[in-house]
Design a protein around this motif. Structure first.
Motif, mmCIF file in Angstrom:
data_model
loop_
_atom_site.group_PDB
_atom_site.id
_atom_site.type_symbol
_atom_site.label_atom_id
_atom_site.label_comp_id
_atom_site.label_asym_id
_atom_site.label_seq_id
_atom_site.Cartn_x
_atom_site.Cartn_y
_atom_site.Cartn_z
ATOM 1 N N GLY A 95 -8.611 -10.231 7.926
ATOM 2 C CA GLY A 95 -9.641 -9.031 8.193
ATOM 3 C C GLY A 95 -9.022 -7.716 8.462
ATOM 4 N N LEU A 96 -7.839 -7.653 8.786
ATOM 5 C CA LEU A 96 -7.371 -6.186 8.757
ATOM 6 C C LEU A 96 -6.982 -5.496 7.573
ATOM 7 N N MET A 97 -6.649 -6.618 6.599
ATOM 8 C CA MET A 97 -6.285 -6.119 5.142
ATOM 9 C C MET A 97 -7.628 -5.656 4.537
ATOM 10 N N PHE A 98 -8.708 -6.268 4.596
ATOM 11 C CA PHE A 98 -9.876 -5.947 4.158
ATOM 12 C C PHE A 98 -10.645 -4.911 4.730
ATOM 13 N N LEU A 99 -10.486 -4.800 6.268
ATOM 14 C CA LEU A 99 -10.746 -3.411 6.831
ATOM 15 C C LEU A 99 -10.009 -2.420 6.542
ATOM 16 N N ILE A 100 -8.771 -2.226 6.265
ATOM 17 C CA ILE A 100 -8.117 -1.098 5.765
ATOM 18 C C ILE A 100 -8.341 -0.865 4.371
ATOM 19 N N LEU A 101 -8.730 -1.720 3.423
ATOM 20 C CA LEU A 101 -9.098 -1.479 2.046
ATOM 21 C C LEU A 101 -10.598 -0.813 2.131
ATOM 22 N N THR A 102 -11.202 -1.301 3.122
ATOM 23 C CA THR A 102 -12.768 -0.860 3.040
ATOM 24 C C THR A 102 -12.533 0.619 3.489
ATOM 25 N N VAL A 103 -11.822 0.817 4.375
ATOM 26 C CA VAL A 103 -11.520 2.226 4.943
ATOM 27 C C VAL A 103 -11.109 3.293 3.853
ATOM 28 N N LEU A 104 -10.223 2.696 3.289
ATOM 29 C CA LEU A 104 -9.519 3.527 2.210
ATOM 30 C C LEU A 104 -10.604 4.161 1.054
ATOM 31 N N PHE A 116 0.937 -1.092 -0.020
ATOM 32 C CA PHE A 116 -0.040 -0.118 0.075
ATOM 33 C C PHE A 116 0.907 1.211 -0.039
ATOM 34 N N VAL A 117 1.965 0.999 0.893
ATOM 35 C CA VAL A 117 2.797 2.279 1.007
ATOM 36 C C VAL A 117 3.421 2.692 -0.316
ATOM 37 N N ALA A 118 4.033 1.505 -0.961
ATOM 38 C CA ALA A 118 4.668 1.684 -2.184
ATOM 39 C C ALA A 118 3.524 2.031 -3.446
ATOM 40 N N ALA A 119 2.596 1.620 -3.379
ATOM 41 C CA ALA A 119 1.747 2.076 -4.264
ATOM 42 C C ALA A 119 1.122 3.467 -4.227
ATOM 43 N N GLY A 120 1.099 3.796 -2.943
ATOM 44 C CA GLY A 120 0.650 5.234 -2.761
ATOM 45 C C GLY A 120 1.704 6.220 -3.197
ATOM 46 N N ILE A 121 3.012 5.941 -2.889
ATOM 47 C CA ILE A 121 4.221 6.727 -3.303
ATOM 48 C C ILE A 121 4.324 6.813 -4.871
ATOM 49 N N ILE A 122 4.068 5.726 -5.487
ATOM 50 C CA ILE A 122 4.307 5.543 -6.990
ATOM 51 C C ILE A 122 3.089 6.467 -7.538
ATOM 52 N N THR A 123 1.871 6.266 -7.011
ATOM 53 C CA THR A 123 0.712 6.982 -7.617
ATOM 54 C C THR A 123 0.817 8.289 -7.250
ATOM 55 N N ARG A 124 1.256 8.898 -6.048
ATOM 56 C CA ARG A 124 1.671 10.138 -5.955
ATOM 57 C C ARG A 124 2.748 10.775 -6.841
ATOM 58 N N SER A 125 3.851 10.035 -6.914
ATOM 59 C CA SER A 125 4.805 10.287 -7.904
ATOM 60 C C SER A 125 4.510 10.624 -9.275
ATOM 61 N N PHE A 126 3.734 9.550 -9.537
ATOM 62 C CA PHE A 126 3.487 9.590 -11.206
ATOM 63 C C PHE A 126 1.861 9.471 -11.490
ATOM 64 N N PRO A 127 1.208 10.408 -10.999
ATOM 65 C CA PRO A 127 -0.250 10.056 -11.058
ATOM 66 C C PRO A 127 -0.891 10.014 -12.444
ATOM 67 N N PRO A 128 -1.935 9.184 -12.644
ATOM 68 C CA PRO A 128 -2.484 9.062 -14.197
ATOM 69 C C PRO A 128 -3.185 10.493 -14.380
ATOM 70 N N GLU A 139 -3.949 8.700 1.391
ATOM 71 C CA GLU A 139 -4.736 7.958 2.376
ATOM 72 C C GLU A 139 -3.879 6.506 2.265
ATOM 73 N N MET A 140 -3.843 6.180 1.043
ATOM 74 C CA MET A 140 -3.045 4.658 0.642
ATOM 75 C C MET A 140 -1.805 4.758 1.581
ATOM 76 N N ILE A 141 -0.758 5.749 1.557
ATOM 77 C CA ILE A 141 0.351 5.834 2.355
ATOM 78 C C ILE A 141 0.169 5.740 3.752
ATOM 79 N N LYS A 142 -0.917 6.544 4.421
ATOM 80 C CA LYS A 142 -1.316 6.556 5.659
ATOM 81 C C LYS A 142 -1.692 5.243 6.139
#
Length: 122
Positions: A98-107, A24-36, A67-70
């Protein structure tokens, strides 16, 4: 000592939140650095509400990457729960997933709420 290290390395309550949090952190950094830049169906935060206009799209990419980074960092930290608990493998697996799906839902909930709030539900 080696047995305890093997037990830790095979604990899903450690591995799932730890590695998914890092992803999630890596994807957030990549998306923040290279947004579509343009609305597309391949890369970025894609939802019906985020794809309604270019303005919404741009906002959703910026907001979701933050949010993905946080939330990824939070999930990563939750991986340490496995070090202080003593559940069996089935419970550890259920809690890790459960934690993974909870965080994804919160995101998703937070980003959709922010889009709705910024664009007054239009």
């Amino acid at each position: 000592m080696i047995d305890s290290l093997n037990a830790i390395s095979q604990n899903p309550l450690i591995n799932i939140p730890f590695f998914v949090g890092l992803i999630f952190v890596a994807a957030g950094i990549i998306t923040r650095s290279f947004p579509p830049r343009k609305i597309n169906s391949l890369y970025g935060y894609r939802s019906t509400s985020s794809m309604k206009s270019q303005e919404r799209w741009t906002f959703a990419q910026e907001y979701s990457s933050k949010e993905m980074i946080k939330l990824g960092l939070l999930l990563f930290i939750c991986g340490f729960l496995g070090l202080i608990t003593n559940f069996n493998d089935s419970v550890n697996l259920a809690l890790g997933l459960g934690l993974m799906f909870l965080i994804l839902t919160v995101l998703i909930w937070r980003v959709e709420k922010a889009i709705k709030s910024k664009f007054n539900g239009n």
